[in-house]
Design a protein around this motif. Structure first.
Motif, short mmCIF file in Angstrom:
data_model
loop_
_atom_site.label_atom_id
_atom_site.label_comp_id
_atom_site.label_asym_id
_atom_site.label_seq_id
_atom_site.Cartn_x
_atom_site.Cartn_y
_atom_site.Cartn_z
N UNK A 174 0.81 -1.19 0.09
CA UNK A 174 0.18 -0.05 0.11
C UNK A 174 0.89 1.20 0.14
N UNK A 175 1.70 1.31 0.71
CA UNK A 175 2.65 2.50 0.86
C UNK A 175 3.27 2.63 -0.58
N UNK A 176 3.99 1.47 -1.11
CA UNK A 176 4.38 1.67 -2.57
C UNK A 176 3.39 2.13 -3.52
N UNK A 177 2.19 1.50 -3.53
CA UNK A 177 1.46 1.98 -4.30
C UNK A 177 0.80 3.43 -4.32
N UNK A 178 0.69 3.91 -3.15
CA UNK A 178 0.61 5.33 -2.67
C UNK A 178 1.51 6.29 -3.61
N UNK A 179 2.87 5.85 -3.10
CA UNK A 179 4.12 6.46 -3.74
C UNK A 179 3.99 6.51 -5.26
N UNK A 180 3.71 5.41 -5.73
CA UNK A 180 3.97 5.31 -7.34
C UNK A 180 2.56 6.17 -7.92
N UNK A 181 1.48 6.00 -7.24
CA UNK A 181 0.23 6.75 -7.93
C UNK A 181 0.54 8.22 -7.76
N UNK A 182 1.17 8.74 -6.84
CA UNK A 182 1.45 10.31 -6.53
C UNK A 182 2.67 10.64 -7.61
N UNK A 183 3.61 9.85 -7.97
CA UNK A 183 4.78 9.95 -8.85
C UNK A 183 3.83 10.24 -10.21
N UNK A 184 2.73 9.77 -10.58
CA UNK A 184 2.09 10.09 -11.70
C UNK A 184 1.34 11.05 -11.67
N UNK A 185 1.37 12.07 -10.64
CA UNK A 185 0.76 13.23 -10.84
C UNK A 185 -0.72 13.37 -10.10
N UNK A 186 -0.93 12.15 -9.23
CA UNK A 186 -2.28 11.93 -8.65
C UNK A 186 -2.12 12.30 -7.15
N UNK A 187 -3.11 13.10 -6.69
CA UNK A 187 -3.20 13.49 -5.14
C UNK A 187 -3.42 11.99 -4.37
N UNK A 188 -3.29 11.88 -3.33
CA UNK A 188 -3.40 10.56 -2.66
C UNK A 188 -4.01 11.01 -1.11
N UNK A 189 -5.18 10.05 -1.07
CA UNK A 189 -5.87 9.93 0.53
C UNK A 189 -5.16 8.59 1.07
N UNK A 190 -4.51 8.53 1.87
CA UNK A 190 -4.00 7.23 2.14
C UNK A 190 -4.73 6.87 3.69
N UNK A 191 -4.66 5.81 3.86
CA UNK A 191 -5.33 5.11 5.14
C UNK A 191 -4.24 4.31 5.84
N UNK A 192 -4.66 4.30 7.36
CA UNK A 192 -3.58 3.63 8.28
C UNK A 192 -4.33 2.94 9.50
#
Length: 252
Positions: A14-32
Protein backbone atom coordinates in the motif's frame (compact mmCIF):
# COMPACT_ATOMS: atom_id res chain seq x y z
CA UNK A 1 -5.81 17.02 -10.15
CA UNK A 2 -7.05 13.46 -9.97
CA UNK A 3 -7.24 11.90 -6.50
CA UNK A 4 -6.85 8.30 -5.33
CA UNK A 5 -7.71 6.61 -2.05
CA UNK A 6 -5.28 3.87 -1.02
CA UNK A 7 -6.14 1.82 2.06
CA UNK A 8 -3.42 0.31 4.21
CA UNK A 9 -0.65 2.59 2.93
CA UNK A 10 1.51 2.89 6.05
CA UNK A 11 3.89 0.16 4.81
CA UNK A 12 4.47 -2.53 2.21
CA UNK A 13 2.42 -2.77 -0.96
CA UNK A 14 0.00 0.00 0.00
CA UNK A 15 2.81 2.41 0.80
CA UNK A 16 4.47 1.64 -2.52
CA UNK A 17 1.20 2.00 -4.42
CA UNK A 18 0.49 5.39 -2.82
CA UNK A 19 3.97 6.68 -3.70
CA UNK A 20 3.86 5.31 -7.25
CA UNK A 21 0.39 6.79 -7.84
CA UNK A 22 1.57 10.17 -6.57
CA UNK A 23 4.60 10.04 -8.88
CA UNK A 24 2.14 9.92 -11.78
CA UNK A 25 0.65 13.27 -10.73
CA UNK A 26 -2.32 12.06 -8.69
CA UNK A 27 -3.22 13.29 -5.22
CA UNK A 28 -3.50 10.57 -2.58
CA UNK A 29 -5.69 10.00 0.46
CA UNK A 30 -4.04 7.12 2.28
CA UNK A 31 -5.27 5.19 5.28
CA UNK A 32 -3.63 3.52 8.23
CA UNK A 33 -4.63 1.43 11.24
CA UNK A 34 -2.24 1.32 14.17
CA UNK A 35 0.79 2.59 12.26
CA UNK A 36 0.35 6.35 12.05
CA UNK A 37 4.10 6.97 11.88
CA UNK A 38 4.35 4.78 8.78
CA UNK A 39 1.47 6.66 7.18
CA UNK A 40 3.15 9.99 7.93
CA UNK A 41 6.34 8.62 6.37
CA UNK A 42 4.35 7.86 3.22
CA UNK A 43 2.94 11.38 3.18
CA UNK A 44 6.41 12.86 3.71
CA UNK A 45 7.87 10.82 0.84
CA UNK A 46 5.08 11.93 -1.49
CA UNK A 47 5.44 15.58 -0.48
CA UNK A 48 9.23 15.43 -0.85
CA UNK A 49 8.69 14.44 -4.48
CA UNK A 50 6.31 17.36 -5.01
CA UNK A 51 3.06 15.46 -4.57
CA UNK A 52 0.06 15.97 -2.31
CA UNK A 53 -1.20 13.45 0.23
CA UNK A 54 -3.43 13.23 3.30
CA UNK A 55 -3.40 10.37 5.85
CA UNK A 56 -6.65 9.27 7.52
CA UNK A 57 -7.28 6.51 10.09
CA UNK A 58 -9.49 3.61 9.02
CA UNK A 59 -10.55 0.45 10.86
CA UNK A 60 -11.39 -1.79 7.92
CA UNK A 61 -12.83 -4.49 10.16
CA UNK A 62 -15.44 -2.12 11.61
CA UNK A 63 -17.92 -1.29 8.87
CA UNK A 64 -20.00 0.82 11.26
CA UNK A 65 -17.21 3.44 11.09
CA UNK A 66 -17.36 3.77 7.31
CA UNK A 67 -19.92 6.62 7.13
CA UNK A 68 -17.72 8.75 9.40
CA UNK A 69 -14.71 7.85 7.26
CA UNK A 70 -16.59 9.00 4.16
CA UNK A 71 -17.17 12.36 5.85
CA UNK A 72 -13.44 12.59 6.56
CA UNK A 73 -12.73 11.81 2.91
CA UNK A 74 -15.20 14.47 1.78
CA UNK A 75 -13.51 16.98 4.06
CA UNK A 76 -10.03 16.13 2.76
CA UNK A 77 -11.21 16.39 -0.84
CA UNK A 78 -12.78 19.77 -0.16
CA UNK A 79 -9.96 21.25 1.90
CA UNK A 80 -6.96 19.91 -0.01
CA UNK A 81 -8.11 19.58 -3.62
CA UNK A 82 -11.26 21.74 -3.79
CA UNK A 83 -13.19 18.72 -5.06
CA UNK A 84 -16.24 16.76 -4.00
CA UNK A 85 -15.30 13.50 -5.76
CA UNK A 86 -12.26 11.25 -6.13
CA UNK A 87 -11.14 9.16 -9.12
CA UNK A 88 -9.46 5.97 -7.94
CA UNK A 89 -9.86 3.49 -5.10
CA UNK A 90 -7.24 0.93 -4.12
CA UNK A 91 -8.61 -1.62 -1.66
CA UNK A 92 -5.30 -2.82 -0.29
CA UNK A 93 -5.54 -2.93 3.52
CA UNK A 94 -5.50 -6.34 5.13
CA UNK A 95 -3.44 -8.83 7.07
CA UNK A 96 -2.11 -12.33 6.62
CA UNK A 97 -2.79 -15.35 8.80
CA UNK A 98 -1.75 -18.98 8.57
CA UNK A 99 -3.63 -21.85 10.24
CA UNK A 100 -4.29 -25.38 9.11
CA UNK A 101 -7.94 -26.08 8.28
CA UNK A 102 -8.54 -28.21 11.38
CA UNK A 103 -7.03 -25.50 13.61
CA UNK A 104 -8.94 -22.54 12.15
CA UNK A 105 -11.40 -21.14 14.69
CA UNK A 106 -14.64 -19.32 13.94
CA UNK A 107 -13.12 -16.22 15.53
CA UNK A 108 -10.17 -16.30 13.14
CA UNK A 109 -12.44 -16.98 10.17
CA UNK A 110 -14.76 -14.10 11.10
CA UNK A 111 -11.88 -11.67 11.63
CA UNK A 112 -10.41 -12.52 8.23
CA UNK A 113 -13.84 -12.18 6.64
CA UNK A 114 -14.50 -8.77 8.22
CA UNK A 115 -11.18 -7.29 7.13
CA UNK A 116 -10.42 -9.02 3.82
CA UNK A 117 -13.87 -9.35 2.23
CA UNK A 118 -16.66 -7.57 4.09
CA UNK A 119 -14.43 -4.53 4.64
CA UNK A 120 -13.61 -3.85 0.97
CA UNK A 121 -17.18 -4.74 -0.03
CA UNK A 122 -18.90 -2.22 2.20
CA UNK A 123 -16.16 0.41 2.10
CA UNK A 124 -16.51 0.51 -1.68
CA UNK A 125 -20.28 0.73 -1.30
CA UNK A 126 -19.94 3.58 1.21
CA UNK A 127 -17.50 5.56 -0.94
CA UNK A 128 -19.27 4.92 -4.24
CA UNK A 129 -21.28 8.18 -4.20
CA UNK A 130 -17.98 10.09 -4.09
CA UNK A 131 -16.29 8.08 -6.87
CA UNK A 132 -16.28 9.98 -10.16
CA UNK A 133 -17.59 8.45 -13.37
CA UNK A 134 -14.76 7.14 -15.52
CA UNK A 135 -12.69 6.23 -12.49
CA UNK A 136 -11.05 2.95 -11.54
CA UNK A 137 -10.75 0.51 -8.66
CA UNK A 138 -7.96 -1.96 -7.92
CA UNK A 139 -8.35 -4.67 -5.28
CA UNK A 140 -5.28 -6.31 -3.76
CA UNK A 141 -5.99 -10.03 -3.60
CA UNK A 142 -3.40 -12.85 -3.35
CA UNK A 143 -2.09 -15.79 -5.29
CA UNK A 144 -3.18 -17.81 -2.25
CA UNK A 145 -6.54 -17.77 -4.04
CA UNK A 146 -4.98 -19.19 -7.23
CA UNK A 147 -3.62 -22.63 -8.10
CA UNK A 148 -0.10 -21.23 -8.35
CA UNK A 149 -0.09 -20.12 -4.72
CA UNK A 150 -2.06 -22.93 -3.14
CA UNK A 151 -0.25 -23.82 0.10
CA UNK A 152 -1.40 -25.68 3.24
CA UNK A 153 -2.46 -23.35 6.04
CA UNK A 154 -4.20 -20.64 4.04
CA UNK A 155 -7.68 -22.06 3.54
CA UNK A 156 -9.45 -19.19 5.31
CA UNK A 157 -7.16 -16.43 4.05
CA UNK A 158 -7.25 -17.75 0.48
CA UNK A 159 -11.03 -18.13 0.60
CA UNK A 160 -11.47 -14.44 1.50
CA UNK A 161 -9.03 -13.34 -1.18
CA UNK A 162 -10.80 -15.58 -3.68
CA UNK A 163 -14.06 -13.89 -2.75
CA UNK A 164 -12.43 -10.54 -3.49
CA UNK A 165 -11.43 -11.77 -6.96
CA UNK A 166 -15.07 -12.69 -7.65
CA UNK A 167 -16.28 -9.38 -6.21
CA UNK A 168 -13.91 -7.60 -8.61
CA UNK A 169 -15.72 -9.12 -11.59
CA UNK A 170 -19.17 -8.22 -10.27
CA UNK A 171 -18.16 -4.64 -9.56
CA UNK A 172 -16.65 -4.36 -13.04
CA UNK A 173 -19.97 -5.54 -14.50
CA UNK A 174 -22.18 -3.29 -12.39
CA UNK A 175 -20.01 -0.16 -12.53
CA UNK A 176 -19.37 -0.35 -16.28
CA UNK A 177 -22.41 1.85 -16.96
CA UNK A 178 -20.52 4.66 -15.24
CA UNK A 179 -17.29 3.92 -17.08
CA UNK A 180 -15.61 2.72 -13.89
CA UNK A 181 -13.04 -0.03 -14.40
CA UNK A 182 -12.41 -2.64 -11.67
CA UNK A 183 -9.43 -4.99 -11.60
CA UNK A 184 -7.45 -6.91 -9.02
CA UNK A 185 -3.82 -7.86 -8.52
CA UNK A 186 -2.75 -11.11 -6.86
CA UNK A 187 0.72 -10.77 -5.34
CA UNK A 188 2.88 -13.74 -4.58
CA UNK A 189 5.36 -13.83 -1.69
CA UNK A 190 6.37 -10.22 -1.15
CA UNK A 191 8.74 -8.64 1.37
CA UNK A 192 6.25 -6.73 3.54
CA UNK A 193 5.25 -6.50 7.22
CA UNK A 194 2.55 -9.14 6.67
CA UNK A 195 2.04 -11.73 9.43
CA UNK A 196 3.95 -9.68 12.03
CA UNK A 197 7.01 -9.13 9.85
CA UNK A 198 7.28 -12.84 9.06
CA UNK A 199 10.11 -12.43 6.54
CA UNK A 200 12.15 -10.34 8.97
CA UNK A 201 11.59 -12.85 11.77
CA UNK A 202 12.15 -15.92 9.59
CA UNK A 203 14.61 -14.98 6.82
CA UNK A 204 15.53 -18.64 6.42
CA UNK A 205 12.34 -19.22 4.39
CA UNK A 206 13.30 -16.71 1.71
CA UNK A 207 15.77 -18.86 -0.32
CA UNK A 208 13.19 -21.65 -0.72
CA UNK A 209 10.55 -19.18 -1.92
CA UNK A 210 13.01 -17.60 -4.34
CA UNK A 211 13.89 -21.06 -5.68
CA UNK A 212 10.23 -21.70 -6.50
CA UNK A 213 9.93 -18.37 -8.32
CA UNK A 214 10.77 -18.30 -12.02
CA UNK A 215 12.47 -14.89 -11.76
CA UNK A 216 14.54 -16.14 -8.85
CA UNK A 217 13.82 -13.79 -5.94
CA UNK A 218 11.27 -12.66 -3.39
CA UNK A 219 8.89 -9.94 -4.50
CA UNK A 220 9.38 -6.36 -3.32
CA UNK A 221 6.57 -3.88 -2.57
CA UNK A 222 7.40 -1.79 -5.65
CA UNK A 223 6.94 -4.86 -7.86
CA UNK A 224 3.27 -4.75 -6.89
CA UNK A 225 2.84 -1.03 -6.28
CA UNK A 226 3.90 -0.11 -9.80
CA UNK A 227 1.37 -2.52 -11.29
CA UNK A 228 -1.43 -1.07 -9.15
CA UNK A 229 -0.49 2.47 -10.15
CA UNK A 230 -0.30 1.52 -13.83
CA UNK A 231 -3.75 -0.11 -13.78
CA UNK A 232 -5.22 3.26 -12.81
CA UNK A 233 -3.72 5.09 -15.77
CA UNK A 234 -5.10 5.94 -19.19
CA UNK A 235 -2.81 3.31 -20.70
CA UNK A 236 -5.01 0.64 -19.09
CA UNK A 237 -8.33 2.20 -20.04
CA UNK A 238 -9.46 -0.98 -21.90
CA UNK A 239 -8.76 -3.40 -19.05
CA UNK A 240 -11.50 -4.34 -16.60
CA UNK A 241 -12.72 -7.39 -14.64
CA UNK A 242 -9.21 -8.89 -14.70
CA UNK A 243 -7.14 -10.46 -11.94
CA UNK A 244 -3.42 -10.07 -12.63
CA UNK A 245 -1.01 -12.35 -10.80
CA UNK A 246 2.12 -10.42 -9.83
CA UNK A 247 4.39 -13.11 -8.44
CA UNK A 248 7.48 -13.32 -10.64
CA UNK A 249 6.25 -16.69 -11.90
CA UNK A 250 5.73 -18.47 -8.56
CA UNK A 251 5.45 -22.24 -9.08
CA UNK A 252 5.75 -21.71 -12.82
Amino acid sequence: MQVAIVTGASSGIGQSAAIQIAKRGTGVILTYHGNESGALDTVATIEKDGGTAVALPLALGRSETFPAFRESVAGALRDTWRRDTFDFLVNNAGFGHMAMFEDTTEETFDTLMRVLLKGPYFLTQTLLPLLADGGAIVNTTSNAALLSGLEPGYSAYGTMKGGLVVLTRYLAKEFSARGIRVNSVSPGSTRTRIADNAFERHPEVIPALAARTALGRLGEPDDIGMVIATLLTEECRWITAQDIEVSGGYNL
